[in-house]
Design a protein around this motif. Structure first.
Motif, PDB file in Angstrom:
ATOM      1  N   LEU A 145       0.824  -1.209   0.000  1.00  0.00           N
ATOM      2  CA  LEU A 145       0.000   0.000   0.000  1.00  0.00           C
ATOM      3  C   LEU A 145       0.859   1.259   0.000  1.00  0.00           C
ATOM      4  N   ALA A 146       1.970   1.234   0.728  1.00  0.00           N
ATOM      5  CA  ALA A 146       2.874   2.387   0.730  1.00  0.00           C
ATOM      6  C   ALA A 146       3.435   2.631  -0.668  1.00  0.00           C
ATOM      7  N   GLU A 147       3.751   1.557  -1.392  1.00  0.00           N
ATOM      8  CA  GLU A 147       4.239   1.701  -2.770  1.00  0.00           C
ATOM      9  C   GLU A 147       3.167   2.306  -3.677  1.00  0.00           C
ATOM     10  N   ILE A 148       1.938   1.862  -3.497  1.00  0.00           N
ATOM     11  CA  ILE A 148       0.828   2.421  -4.282  1.00  0.00           C
ATOM     12  C   ILE A 148       0.689   3.909  -3.992  1.00  0.00           C
ATOM     13  N   HIS A 149       0.781   4.277  -2.734  1.00  0.00           N
ATOM     14  CA  HIS A 149       0.667   5.689  -2.351  1.00  0.00           C
ATOM     15  C   HIS A 149       1.788   6.511  -2.980  1.00  0.00           C
ATOM     16  N   THR A 150       2.995   5.970  -2.954  1.00  0.00           N
ATOM     17  CA  THR A 150       4.138   6.678  -3.534  1.00  0.00           C
ATOM     18  C   THR A 150       3.944   6.878  -5.033  1.00  0.00           C
ATOM     19  N   TRP A 151       3.424   5.863  -5.688  1.00  0.00           N
ATOM     20  CA  TRP A 151       3.176   5.954  -7.126  1.00  0.00           C
ATOM     21  C   TRP A 151       2.037   6.938  -7.423  1.00  0.00           C
ATOM     22  N   ALA A 152       0.950   6.871  -6.644  1.00  0.00           N
ATOM     23  CA  ALA A 152      -0.226   7.696  -6.908  1.00  0.00           C
ATOM     24  C   ALA A 152      -0.034   9.156  -6.485  1.00  0.00           C
ATOM     25  N   TRP A 153       0.716   9.373  -5.427  1.00  0.00           N
ATOM     26  CA  TRP A 153       0.917  10.725  -4.886  1.00  0.00           C
ATOM     27  C   TRP A 153       2.404  10.967  -4.648  1.00  0.00           C
ATOM     28  N   PRO A 154       3.203  11.073  -5.693  1.00  0.00           N
ATOM     29  CA  PRO A 154       4.659  11.195  -5.513  1.00  0.00           C
ATOM     30  C   PRO A 154       5.089  12.468  -4.790  1.00  0.00           C
ATOM     31  N   GLU A 155       4.336  13.522  -4.928  1.00  0.00           N
ATOM     32  CA  GLU A 155       4.722  14.802  -4.317  1.00  0.00           C
ATOM     33  C   GLU A 155       4.328  14.909  -2.844  1.00  0.00           C
ATOM     34  N   ASN A 156       3.255  14.246  -2.478  1.00  0.00           N
ATOM     35  CA  ASN A 156       2.720  14.383  -1.124  1.00  0.00           C
ATOM     36  C   ASN A 156       2.139  13.036  -0.704  1.00  0.00           C
ATOM     37  N   THR A 157       2.999  12.072  -0.472  1.00  0.00           N
ATOM     38  CA  THR A 157       2.589  10.693  -0.237  1.00  0.00           C
ATOM     39  C   THR A 157       1.910  10.522   1.122  1.00  0.00           C
ATOM     40  N   PRO A 158       0.666  10.043   1.127  1.00  0.00           N
ATOM     41  CA  PRO A 158      -0.010   9.809   2.405  1.00  0.00           C
ATOM     42  C   PRO A 158       0.491   8.541   3.085  1.00  0.00           C
ATOM     43  N   GLY A 159       0.349   8.492   4.391  1.00  0.00           N
ATOM     44  CA  GLY A 159       0.706   7.309   5.155  1.00  0.00           C
ATOM     45  C   GLY A 159      -0.379   6.247   5.060  1.00  0.00           C
ATOM     46  N   VAL A 160      -0.108   5.113   5.665  1.00  0.00           N
ATOM     47  CA  VAL A 160      -1.027   3.979   5.679  1.00  0.00           C
ATOM     48  C   VAL A 160      -1.438   3.707   7.117  1.00  0.00           C
ATOM     49  N   GLU A 161      -2.736   3.554   7.335  1.00  0.00           N
ATOM     50  CA  GLU A 161      -3.236   3.202   8.662  1.00  0.00           C
ATOM     51  C   GLU A 161      -4.209   2.050   8.513  1.00  0.00           C
ATOM     52  N   PHE A 162      -4.138   1.095   9.450  1.00  0.00           N
ATOM     53  CA  PHE A 162      -5.036  -0.053   9.419  1.00  0.00           C
ATOM     54  C   PHE A 162      -6.051   0.035  10.547  1.00  0.00           C
ATOM     55  N   VAL A 163      -7.292  -0.306  10.230  1.00  0.00           N
ATOM     56  CA  VAL A 163      -8.330  -0.566  11.213  1.00  0.00           C
ATOM     57  C   VAL A 163      -8.725  -2.014  10.982  1.00  0.00           C
ATOM     58  N   PHE A 164      -8.634  -2.826  12.011  1.00  0.00           N
ATOM     59  CA  PHE A 164      -8.855  -4.254  11.846  1.00  0.00           C
ATOM     60  C   PHE A 164     -10.306  -4.631  12.109  1.00  0.00           C
ATOM     61  N   ASP A 165     -10.885  -5.341  11.159  1.00  0.00           N
ATOM     62  CA  ASP A 165     -12.221  -5.898  11.301  1.00  0.00           C
ATOM     63  C   ASP A 165     -12.024  -7.355  11.702  1.00  0.00           C
ATOM     64  N   LEU A 166     -12.020  -7.593  13.004  1.00  0.00           N
ATOM     65  CA  LEU A 166     -11.693  -8.907  13.543  1.00  0.00           C
ATOM     66  C   LEU A 166     -12.957  -9.635  13.989  1.00  0.00           C
ATOM     67  N   PRO A 167     -12.889 -10.965  14.086  1.00  0.00           N
ATOM     68  CA  PRO A 167     -14.016 -11.703  14.651  1.00  0.00           C
ATOM     69  C   PRO A 167     -14.330 -11.182  16.048  1.00  0.00           C
ATOM     70  N   GLU A 168     -15.586 -11.241  16.429  1.00  0.00           N
ATOM     71  CA  GLU A 168     -16.046 -10.625  17.673  1.00  0.00           C
ATOM     72  C   GLU A 168     -15.262 -11.086  18.902  1.00  0.00           C
ATOM     73  N   ASP A 169     -15.004 -12.393  19.013  1.00  0.00           N
ATOM     74  CA  ASP A 169     -14.292 -12.897  20.192  1.00  0.00           C
ATOM     75  C   ASP A 169     -12.850 -12.391  20.228  1.00  0.00           C
ATOM     76  N   VAL A 170     -12.222 -12.293  19.083  1.00  0.00           N
ATOM     77  CA  VAL A 170     -10.855 -11.778  18.995  1.00  0.00           C
ATOM     78  C   VAL A 170     -10.843 -10.276  19.263  1.00  0.00           C
ATOM     79  N   ALA A 171     -11.792  -9.560  18.681  1.00  0.00           N
ATOM     80  CA  ALA A 171     -11.868  -8.107  18.867  1.00  0.00           C
ATOM     81  C   ALA A 171     -12.038  -7.749  20.341  1.00  0.00           C
ATOM     82  N   ALA A 172     -12.809  -8.555  21.075  1.00  0.00           N
ATOM     83  CA  ALA A 172     -13.020  -8.284  22.499  1.00  0.00           C
ATOM     84  C   ALA A 172     -11.711  -8.413  23.276  1.00  0.00           C
TER      85      ALA A 172
END
Length: 125
Positions: free
Chosen positions: A41-68
């Motif tokens: 994803l960082a490579e995609i960002h660098t390619w798509a926005w070479p002048e002002n590359t955004p960072g990557v952040e993850f939000v995890f959609d985990l199974p309910e028992d794991v998320a708890a």
């Protein structure tokens, strides 16, 4: 980096899958590891926005028992970090108060620390 793009990440069919809910990046990213997914994803960002590359952040959609369990861990970690910060503040305060009345070795004995550590706390190191 000017901003960060957030991806919702799930584990599907033995792969990590990312989707951008805001539509800034179309399609899905797929990888065997989270590290690889983040690099891709960082490579995609660098390619798509070479002048002002955004960072990557993850939000995890985990199974309910794991998320708890992860949520409980996160809460406890935050509490531990807050307590650690408070302990450090009180150590400085205690070292300064004790050494204003007694020697550094005696203050160290009262605090259960080395005299070198008490000296560091007292002088702000």
């Amino acid at each position: 980096m000017s901003k960060t793009i957030t991806y919702v990440v799930t584990f599907e069919n033995e792969r990590w899958v990312s989707r951008c809910p805001t539509g800034e990046v179309e399609g899905v990213g797929v990888a065997r590891s989270l590290s690889q997914l983040e690099r891709d994803l960082a490579e995609i960002h660098t390619w798509a926005w070479p002048e002002n590359t955004p960072g990557v952040e993850f939000v995890f959609d985990l199974p309910e028992d794991v998320a708890a369990v992860v949520a409980e861990y996160s809460r406890e970690k935050e509490l531990a970090e807050a307590h650690t910060k408070r302990v450090a503040e009180l150590a400085v305060k205690a070292a300064k108060v004790l050494t204003s009345h007694w020697s550094e070795p005696d203050a160290a004995r009262v605090m259960g620390l080395s005299k070198q550590r008490v000296h560091q706390l007292k002088v702000g190191a």
